[in-house]
Design a protein around this motif. Structure first.
Motif, PDB file in Angstrom:
ATOM      1  N   ASP A   1      65.180  36.889 123.063  1.00  0.00           N
ATOM      2  CA  ASP A   1      65.480  35.788 122.196  1.00  0.00           C
ATOM      3  C   ASP A   1      64.069  35.365 121.765  1.00  0.00           C
ATOM      4  O   ASP A   1      63.357  34.638 122.221  1.00  0.00           O
ATOM      5  CB  ASP A   1      66.560  34.830 122.389  1.00  0.00           C
TER       6      ASP A   1
ATOM      7  N   SER B   1      62.553  30.836 116.552  1.00  0.00           N
ATOM      8  CA  SER B   1      62.036  31.058 115.271  1.00  0.00           C
ATOM      9  C   SER B   1      61.219  29.733 114.583  1.00  0.00           C
ATOM     10  O   SER B   1      61.571  28.559 115.246  1.00  0.00           O
ATOM     11  CB  SER B   1      63.197  31.104 114.320  1.00  0.00           C
TER      12      SER B   1
ATOM     13  N   ALA C   1      62.611  28.852 108.130  1.00  0.00           N
ATOM     14  CA  ALA C   1      63.504  29.660 107.435  1.00  0.00           C
ATOM     15  C   ALA C   1      63.108  29.388 105.723  1.00  0.00           C
ATOM     16  O   ALA C   1      62.767  28.313 105.633  1.00  0.00           O
ATOM     17  CB  ALA C   1      64.956  29.109 107.751  1.00  0.00           C
TER      18      ALA C   1
ATOM     19  N   LEU D   1      67.555  29.442 101.400  1.00  0.00           N
ATOM     20  CA  LEU D   1      68.863  29.887 102.450  1.00  0.00           C
ATOM     21  C   LEU D   1      69.358  28.683 103.139  1.00  0.00           C
ATOM     22  O   LEU D   1      70.546  28.597 103.283  1.00  0.00           O
ATOM     23  CB  LEU D   1      68.336  31.087 103.456  1.00  0.00           C
TER      24      LEU D   1
ATOM     25  N   THR E   1      71.655  30.567 113.775  1.00  0.00           N
ATOM     26  CA  THR E   1      70.791  31.875 114.478  1.00  0.00           C
ATOM     27  C   THR E   1      70.686  32.495 113.052  1.00  0.00           C
ATOM     28  O   THR E   1      69.508  33.075 112.953  1.00  0.00           O
ATOM     29  CB  THR E   1      71.814  32.286 115.313  1.00  0.00           C
ATOM     30  N   LEU E   2      71.544  32.823 112.060  1.00  0.00           N
ATOM     31  CA  LEU E   2      71.347  33.633 111.279  1.00  0.00           C
ATOM     32  C   LEU E   2      70.363  33.070 110.155  1.00  0.00           C
ATOM     33  O   LEU E   2      69.628  33.893 109.605  1.00  0.00           O
ATOM     34  CB  LEU E   2      72.743  33.860 110.389  1.00  0.00           C
ATOM     35  N   THR E   3      70.424  31.810 109.712  1.00  0.00           N
ATOM     36  CA  THR E   3      69.528  31.112 108.742  1.00  0.00           C
ATOM     37  C   THR E   3      68.125  31.265 109.247  1.00  0.00           C
ATOM     38  O   THR E   3      67.161  31.732 108.552  1.00  0.00           O
ATOM     39  CB  THR E   3      69.901  29.820 108.571  1.00  0.00           C
ATOM     40  N   PHE E   4      67.611  30.914 110.632  1.00  0.00           N
ATOM     41  CA  PHE E   4      66.577  30.985 111.016  1.00  0.00           C
ATOM     42  C   PHE E   4      66.056  32.273 111.595  1.00  0.00           C
ATOM     43  O   PHE E   4      65.027  32.398 112.078  1.00  0.00           O
ATOM     44  CB  PHE E   4      66.233  29.892 112.122  1.00  0.00           C
ATOM     45  N   GLY E   5      66.796  33.399 111.300  1.00  0.00           N
ATOM     46  CA  GLY E   5      66.485  34.579 111.844  1.00  0.00           C
ATOM     47  C   GLY E   5      66.518  35.107 113.112  1.00  0.00           C
ATOM     48  O   GLY E   5      65.539  35.838 113.536  1.00  0.00           O
ATOM     49  N   GLU E   6      67.080  34.153 113.917  1.00  0.00           N
ATOM     50  CA  GLU E   6      67.169  34.506 115.432  1.00  0.00           C
ATOM     51  C   GLU E   6      68.407  35.616 115.725  1.00  0.00           C
ATOM     52  O   GLU E   6      69.418  35.130 115.639  1.00  0.00           O
ATOM     53  CB  GLU E   6      67.191  33.323 116.224  1.00  0.00           C
ATOM     54  N   THR E   7      67.877  36.814 115.921  1.00  0.00           N
ATOM     55  CA  THR E   7      68.685  37.783 115.547  1.00  0.00           C
ATOM     56  C   THR E   7      70.103  38.065 116.548  1.00  0.00           C
ATOM     57  O   THR E   7      69.933  37.436 117.500  1.00  0.00           O
ATOM     58  CB  THR E   7      68.125  39.296 115.654  1.00  0.00           C
TER      59      THR E   7
END
Length: 293
Positions: free
Chosen positions: A126, A129, A132, A136, A255-261
């Motif tokens: 993981d 990030s 962001a 977004l 997680t989605l907003t900061f791109g931590e997939t």
């Protein structure tokens, strides 16, 4: 990584102690109303015990800045939710609050659900990030703030009806939890702005972002809303509900907003989705009112 874990555990202690001290102080203060926000602040400032509790909470927020620079969002939320155990112990020992059997089972299920979310984090793979897109962040945060304020107002209107069964604080906890979820995202974003070499450059970078303004709004609105709700309801219920909503909101949308997939492994993805669904189901199934005394 380990200093991030230590900072998260310290934040847990500070949050639990802060909430319990504030709840203890609120019992000796006049009734608070969100319709008179200035009076709420002035009344709170007259209580030395409440000031100590608020300083503990502020120190907990400061510890979060360290946590979000060292740990992925979902992993951090899992450690934060472990603080619910300490909170329940303190509320029982200091405040004399005893949750019902149904509430204990529900809180246990929520704890399991959030641990499922944390178990879906693949250690070593993981990525933490560093930022962001502002658009977004605002797209996620502004509607959430509006929903939290609207829900709190709706619960307030229903609670003022005569002969209504007293609310146990579920609605209050969800509403304040949404605000603190936005606050967590803002803290995460602010922590990424404090990595530049010069203090002046870091300050310009921070003030040029939406994060300090989101923090200011959630701090003021969250203070007034949370203290009025905490005075009326049991800390052993409202704070765990608030924490659950905050952690789920931050772990999933953060997680989605900061791109931590999201996990690519089907098992880990199932754990994350199932844990989120379980926690939301428990919240929806919990009773909305305390029994009449």
């Amino acid at each position: 990584m380990w200093w991030g874990v230590g900072a998260a555990l310290l934040a847990n202690v500070l949050y639990s102690v802060g909430f319990v001290l504030e709840k203890r102080a609120l019992g000796d203060l006049p009734a608070l109303s969100t319709r008179r926000p200035v009076r709420v602040v002035l009344v709170l400032l007259t209580s030395p015990l409440w000031l100590v509790g608020s300083l503990a909470l502020a120190a907990g927020f400061a510890a979060q800045l360290v946590v979000y620079r060292a740990l992925p969002i979902a992993a951090a939320q899992g450690i934060f939710v472990s603080g619910l155990v300490l909170l329940l112990l303190l509320s029982s020992a200091v405040l004399g609050e005893q949750p019902s059997g149904r509430e204990r089972y529900a809180l246990g299920a929520v704890l399991v659900a959030l641990l499922m979310v944390v178990a879906s984090v693949r250690e070593g793979e993981d990525v933490v990030s560093s930022g962001a897109p502002w658009t977004l962040v605002l797209l996620v945060c502004v509607p959430t703030l509006a929903a939290g304020v609207w829900l709190y107002g709706r619960v307030e209107r229903l609670a003022r009806r005569r002969h209504r069964v007293p609310t146990n604080g579920i609605g209050y906890g969800v509403a304040v939890g949404l605000l603190y979820g936005v606050s967590s995202l803002a803290i995460k974003g602010a922590s990424s702005r404090l990595t530049t070499a010069g203090l002046g450059e870091a300050a310009r970078s921070l003030l040029g972002s939406p994060y300090p303004y989101l923090l200011l709004f959630t701090a003021v609105a969250g203070l007034i809303m949370s203290q009025a709700a905490l005075q009326r309801c049991r800390a052993s219920l409202i704070v765990p509900v608030c924490t659950t909503v905050t952690c789920l909101f931050t772990a999933v949308l953060g997680t989605l907003t900061f791109g931590e997939t999201l996990p690519e492994d089907p098992l880990l993805l199932t754990l994350r989705v199932a844990g989120t669904a379980l926690a939301l189901s428990v919240l929806l199934a919990m009773p909305r009112h305390d029994p009449r005394t």
